[in-house]
Each structure stands twice: as structure tokens, then as C-alpha cells.
Design an enzyme around this catalytic site. Sequence first.
Site, PDB file in Angstrom:
ATOM      1  N   CYS A 187       7.211  -8.224   6.193  1.00 26.19           N
ATOM      2  CA  CYS A 187       8.420  -7.814   6.916  1.00 26.19           C
ATOM      3  C   CYS A 187       8.862  -8.970   7.787  1.00 26.19           C
ATOM      4  CB  CYS A 187       8.141  -6.579   7.771  1.00 26.19           C
ATOM      5  SG  CYS A 187       9.588  -6.010   8.698  1.00 26.19           S
ATOM      6  N   CYS A 198       2.643  -5.077  15.215  1.00 26.32           N
ATOM      7  CA  CYS A 198       2.549  -4.624  13.821  1.00 26.32           C
ATOM      8  C   CYS A 198       1.923  -5.708  12.955  1.00 26.32           C
ATOM      9  CB  CYS A 198       3.957  -4.283  13.316  1.00 26.32           C
ATOM     10  SG  CYS A 198       4.015  -3.935  11.545  1.00 26.32           S
ATOM     11  N   GLU A 255       0.807  -1.198   0.000  1.00 23.12           N
ATOM     12  CA  GLU A 255       0.000   0.000   0.000  1.00 23.12           C
ATOM     13  C   GLU A 255       0.846   1.256   0.000  1.00 23.12           C
ATOM     14  OE1 GLU A 255      -3.877  -1.836   2.206  1.00 23.12           O
ATOM     15  OE2 GLU A 255      -2.831  -0.177   3.129  1.00 23.12           O
ATOM     16  N   CYS A 275       3.428   8.095   1.939  1.00 22.93           N
ATOM     17  CA  CYS A 275       3.981   7.011   2.753  1.00 22.93           C
ATOM     18  C   CYS A 275       4.193   5.812   1.831  1.00 22.93           C
ATOM     19  CB  CYS A 275       2.988   6.701   3.870  1.00 22.93           C
ATOM     20  SG  CYS A 275       3.524   5.373   4.931  1.00 22.93           S
ATOM     21  N   SER A 327      12.185   5.447   7.978  1.00 22.05           N
ATOM     22  CA  SER A 327      11.846   4.966   9.321  1.00 22.05           C
ATOM     23  C   SER A 327      12.383   3.551   9.468  1.00 22.05           C
ATOM     24  CB  SER A 327      10.322   4.967   9.486  1.00 22.05           C
ATOM     25  OG  SER A 327       9.957   4.318  10.683  1.00 22.05           O
ATOM     26  N   CYS A 355      -1.408   4.115  10.274  1.00 27.07           N
ATOM     27  CA  CYS A 355      -0.165   3.433  10.532  1.00 27.07           C
ATOM     28  C   CYS A 355      -0.356   2.023  11.061  1.00 27.07           C
ATOM     29  CB  CYS A 355       0.523   4.196  11.636  1.00 27.07           C
ATOM     30  SG  CYS A 355       2.072   4.716  11.183  1.00 27.07           S
ATOM     31  N   CYS A 361       7.852  -7.339  14.772  1.00 24.22           N
ATOM     32  CA  CYS A 361       7.441  -6.521  15.916  1.00 24.22           C
ATOM     33  C   CYS A 361       6.019  -6.975  16.298  1.00 24.22           C
ATOM     34  CB  CYS A 361       7.475  -5.035  15.565  1.00 24.22           C
ATOM     35  SG  CYS A 361       9.111  -4.509  15.006  1.00 24.22           S
ATOM     36  N   SER A 415      12.107   3.666  15.195  1.00 25.95           N
ATOM     37  CA  SER A 415      10.977   3.068  15.910  1.00 25.95           C
ATOM     38  C   SER A 415      11.485   2.596  17.266  1.00 25.95           C
ATOM     39  CB  SER A 415      10.405   1.908  15.098  1.00 25.95           C
ATOM     40  OG  SER A 415       9.746   2.413  13.972  1.00 25.95           O
ATOM     41  N   LEU A 416      11.504   3.509  18.219  1.00 25.66           N
ATOM     42  CA  LEU A 416      12.093   3.185  19.533  1.00 25.66           C
ATOM     43  C   LEU A 416      11.112   2.349  20.370  1.00 25.66           C
ATOM     44  CD1 LEU A 416      14.630   3.644  21.259  1.00 25.66           C
ATOM     45  CD2 LEU A 416      13.500   5.652  22.233  1.00 25.66           C
ATOM     46  N   HIS A 417       9.963   2.878  20.632  1.00 27.64           N
ATOM     47  CA  HIS A 417       8.830   2.149  21.236  1.00 27.64           C
ATOM     48  C   HIS A 417       9.011   1.630  22.658  1.00 27.64           C
ATOM     49  CE1 HIS A 417       7.111   2.515  17.328  1.00 27.64           C
ATOM     50  NE2 HIS A 417       7.674   1.479  16.784  1.00 27.64           N
ATOM     51  N   ASN A 467      -2.757   1.433  16.516  1.00 26.08           N
ATOM     52  CA  ASN A 467      -3.891   1.130  15.629  1.00 26.08           C
ATOM     53  C   ASN A 467      -4.211  -0.346  15.736  1.00 26.08           C
ATOM     54  OD1 ASN A 467      -4.407   3.646  14.272  1.00 26.08           O
ATOM     55  ND2 ASN A 467      -2.391   3.388  13.352  1.00 26.08           N
ATOM     56  N   GLU A 473      10.538  -3.119   6.202  1.00 28.05           N
ATOM     57  CA  GLU A 473      11.649  -2.429   6.866  1.00 28.05           C
ATOM     58  C   GLU A 473      12.594  -1.930   5.764  1.00 28.05           C
ATOM     59  OE1 GLU A 473      12.918  -1.273   9.809  1.00 28.05           O
ATOM     60  OE2 GLU A 473      14.616  -0.774   8.525  1.00 28.05           O
TER      61      GLU A 473
HETATM   62  N1  SAH Z   1       9.687  -0.918   9.350  1.00 30.83           N
HETATM   63  C1  SAH Z   1       9.831   0.448   9.615  1.00 30.83           C
HETATM   64  C2  SAH Z   1       8.847   1.332   8.874  1.00 30.83           C
HETATM   65  C3  SAH Z   1       7.416   0.861   8.719  1.00 30.83           C
HETATM   66  S1  SAH Z   1       6.359   0.922  10.071  1.00 30.83           S
HETATM   67  C4  SAH Z   1       9.773   0.720  11.103  1.00 30.83           C
HETATM   68  O1  SAH Z   1       9.432  -0.174  11.853  1.00 30.83           O
HETATM   69  O2  SAH Z   1      10.118   1.828  11.499  1.00 30.83           O
HETATM   70  C5  SAH Z   1       6.021   2.655  10.354  1.00 30.83           C
HETATM   71  C6  SAH Z   1       5.733   2.964  11.827  1.00 30.83           C
HETATM   72  O3  SAH Z   1       4.452   2.421  12.236  1.00 30.83           O
HETATM   73  C7  SAH Z   1       6.764   2.360  12.757  1.00 30.83           C
HETATM   74  O4  SAH Z   1       7.128   3.272  13.758  1.00 30.83           O
HETATM   75  C8  SAH Z   1       5.997   1.201  13.343  1.00 30.83           C
HETATM   76  O5  SAH Z   1       6.547   0.768  14.543  1.00 30.83           O
HETATM   77  C9  SAH Z   1       4.610   1.772  13.480  1.00 30.83           C
HETATM   78  N2  SAH Z   1       3.556   0.781  13.664  1.00 30.83           N
HETATM   79  C10 SAH Z   1       3.549  -0.505  13.276  1.00 30.83           C
HETATM   80  N3  SAH Z   1       2.397  -1.109  13.647  1.00 30.83           N
HETATM   81  C11 SAH Z   1       1.652  -0.184  14.282  1.00 30.83           C
HETATM   82  C12 SAH Z   1       0.357  -0.187  14.880  1.00 30.83           C
HETATM   83  N4  SAH Z   1      -0.410  -1.267  14.868  1.00 30.83           N
HETATM   84  N5  SAH Z   1      -0.086   0.965  15.427  1.00 30.83           N
HETATM   85  C13 SAH Z   1       0.672   2.084  15.396  1.00 30.83           C
HETATM   86  N6  SAH Z   1       1.900   2.142  14.853  1.00 30.83           N
HETATM   87  C14 SAH Z   1       2.395   1.023  14.298  1.00 30.83           C
HETATM   88 FE1  SF4 Z   2       8.602  -4.594  10.212  1.00 27.81          FE
HETATM   89 FE2  SF4 Z   2       8.414  -2.013  10.963  1.00 27.81          FE
HETATM   90 FE3  SF4 Z   2       6.357  -3.705  11.301  1.00 27.81          FE
HETATM   91 FE4  SF4 Z   2       8.548  -3.972  12.812  1.00 27.81          FE
HETATM   92  S1  SF4 Z   2       7.124  -2.209  12.798  1.00 27.81           S
HETATM   93  S2  SF4 Z   2       7.442  -5.645  11.804  1.00 27.81           S
HETATM   94  S3  SF4 Z   2      10.129  -3.444  11.352  1.00 27.81           S
HETATM   95  S4  SF4 Z   2       7.209  -3.058   9.367  1.00 27.81           S
END
Ligand code: SAH
Ligand code: SF4
Length: 362
Positions: free
Chosen positions: A110, A117, A90, A103, A197, A339, A114, A219-221, A296, A166
Site C-alpha cells: 500500500c 500499519c 492474504e 477479509c 474500508s 488486522c 499509515c 479508518s478515522l483513527h 496489533n 487501500e
Molecule cells: N486500507 C484500508 C483497508 C485495509 S486496513 C484502510 O486503511 O481502511 C484494515 C483496517 O486495519 C484499517 O482500519 C487499518 O487502519 C487497520 N490497521 C492497520 N494496521 C493495523 C494494526 N497494526 N493494528 C490494528 N489495526 C490496524
Molecule cells: Fe494502506 Fe490501510 Fe495500511 Fe493505511 S492502514 S497503509 S491505507 S492498508
Amino acid sequence: MINLLDIDLKTFQDQIAKSGHQPFRAKQLWRWLFKEEQTDFNKMTDLAKDFRLFLSNNYQLNFPKINFDHVSRDGTRKWLFDMGSNNAIETVFIPEKNRGTLCISSQVGCALECTFCSTGRQGFNRNLSQAEIIGQLWLANHLLSNDYDTSEHKPVTNVVMMGMGEPLANYDQVASSLKIMLDDKAYGLSRRRVTVSTSGLVPAIEKLKYDCPVSLAISLHAPNNKIRDEIVPINKKYPIEVLLDSCQSYLEEAPRDFITMEYVMLKDVNDQDQHAKELVDLVKNTPCKFNLIPFNPFPRSGYESSSRERILSFQKILMDSGIVTTIRKTRGDDIDAACGQLAGDVKDKTKRTLRLIQEGKR
Ligand code: SAH
Ligand code: SF4
């Protein structure tokens, strides 16, 4: 036939020089292709006839195929591109007052898993090619040009590599695509307006800072390795201290003076005041801004988003310590363009979309 979208300028220059054509023709073609969005070689009027013939005999333009094109109530536009074998990626366009952000996806699926995600849950399918990455930008600008005044600039003014995948795990194709975005002959976007990112692939960050130092979002989190190991498993390989070191050295090379830290707000996992205080201490030597992302939800995620009050309280602690902290607005909710919902359940969705197309409903 070679797909022109799949090669970089230098390779193209070498190829045409070998066939006796002037290397500067390559730059002229780049301008036609990316600035003018002209795909018909015969309409590239300042190119010599024999060069146009050489192009038609050896090159073609293959763009990703669009399966789905939808505009959300808030103006967010989403495209689903067919990646073959029942897969899709997408691309989302987010219009704002003075800018339009695209975006872009970098992989189908991926591998980094994570836990919060939906792309990560789906697993890895394949890397996108340069044509598939830059093709998203080309098509978005082209398809949006009727809706926007393009006399000053193209509809897409900013690019974020925050779609599916990623980006730094598909380094070569992503880096060559970024170069086209920055190249004056092509899109000429400034490095400030192009953001990668990453979940923290340290060796690739180290390379990017020399090859193409665009803006970086991490993506620190999590405020510590214990939590990050659990929700961002790549942390076990490149723990927070190593990641922050590489952020600092990135900033020494890159044009920006801060890194964006993305932080998804997961109820009762990483959203307590104590976590915010830990973060303040953690990043005290790293110039950064925080972007708090309300989680989300997607089916069977096992997570809930933190409440609005919790997010505000978390933000306040960071702000009070002097860290600029924004809360990401959720856009395009009604079309699943938010996102982490990007191509969520992509296989199911693609099948559904393909079925609808076959049934003539789209
Ligand atoms: N792989 C890369 C870029 C794609 S994800 C990364 O991880 O940075 C883009 C952003 O959306 C990242 O910060 C990711 O952690 C975040 N993200 C992934 N799943 C999400 C969700 N369910 N709700 C909110 N943010 C999310
Ligand atoms: Fe891959 Fe980014 Fe999703 Fe982590 S947050 S699984 S690195 S797309």
C-alpha cells in the site's frame, strides 16, 4: 485466451454478441461460474454445444495460486496467495455463529504509509486485477464448502475489503469486483453485507456512492487533524472535515444509515479520554458507529496497544454520548491473521513459505 474472471458481465455480453451468440448466455455462464462453482464448460449442461465450444476456444479460468492454507485454533482460516515476483497477499475467513466474513485484499502492499500499519511500512507493489480480487472470494467459498452446510447459502455471507491495500486506490478493479459480489446472477450479496474500508480517498468515495454504494468503513483513527496528519498521512490531502462531509453525502445515496468508524487504539497517541470527548464533538453530525481496534503489534512498529482498561474507558465516553461503540475481537492471533498483521513482513514470509514448499514441508 481471455480470463473470464477478469471481465465484467457487460463486456462479456458484448464479446459473445459480436461472435453471434445470444447475450443471455452470459448470465447463464455467470450463474454456473459463481453460483454453481462449475469451471468445466462441458458440464454447463444448459448451454448450447456450439456456445460451449466457443467458450473453450476463447476463454479460460485463471485463479490466484495458493501458497499457504492454514486454520487457526479459533476456526479463522487464512490463505496466502502467490502474486508473482516473490509477493503475496492474504485472505482471511472469520466464522461466527450466523455468518462467515471474508477479509479480502485489494493491492500488493500500500502506498499510503499509515505509520501503525505493517502493509504501509512495506510500500506499494501493485494493484490486484479483478480476477485476483474476485478469485479470493471464489476460492474461499469453494475451499470452505466441505466444512459448512451450503444448502441455504455459501460459507462466505459477508465481505470486508480490509485486507492488504487501500481498495479505493485500485478503484476500477475493486468496483467491478464489488458488482460481481452484489449481482444476483453471481453472488447476490446485499449491500449491507459488503464493506469497503478506506483511509479516506475522498474523490473515490464520491464515485463509489453512485457506482456501487456498499457499506463504508472509514479508518478515522484520530480526533483531530494534528494527530491524523501524523498517523494517516493521506489526511494532509483530504483532512477530517472534508472526509466527514463526503461521509454525510455518501449516506444520502447509500442504503445504510450509518458509517463505521475504525479507530486503532495506540497507547499515548490517540487513546486519552480527552480524545474520546473530541471525537464525540467531531462526529456529532455524522451518523456513525465506532469500532475500536486494539493495535496489533509487529516488529519495529514503535507503537504499543492501549491497555484493556484504557480501551474500556474510551468506549464508555463514546457510548455515554449515544455512539454505538464495539471493540474488535482479535481473531486468528496464532496464525498472524489479525488486522494489520495481514501479510506483515510479506516478503520475508513469502520467501519462507516458498522455501518450506520447496523443501516439501508444506
Ligand atoms: N486500507 C484500508 C483497508 C485495509 S486496513 C484502510 O486503511 O481502511 C484494515 C483496517 O486495519 C484499517 O482500519 C487499518 O487502519 C487497520 N490497521 C492497520 N494496521 C493495523 C494494526 N497494526 N493494528 C490494528 N489495526 C490496524
Ligand atoms: Fe494502506 Fe490501510 Fe495500511 Fe493505511 S492502514 S497503509 S491505507 S492498508
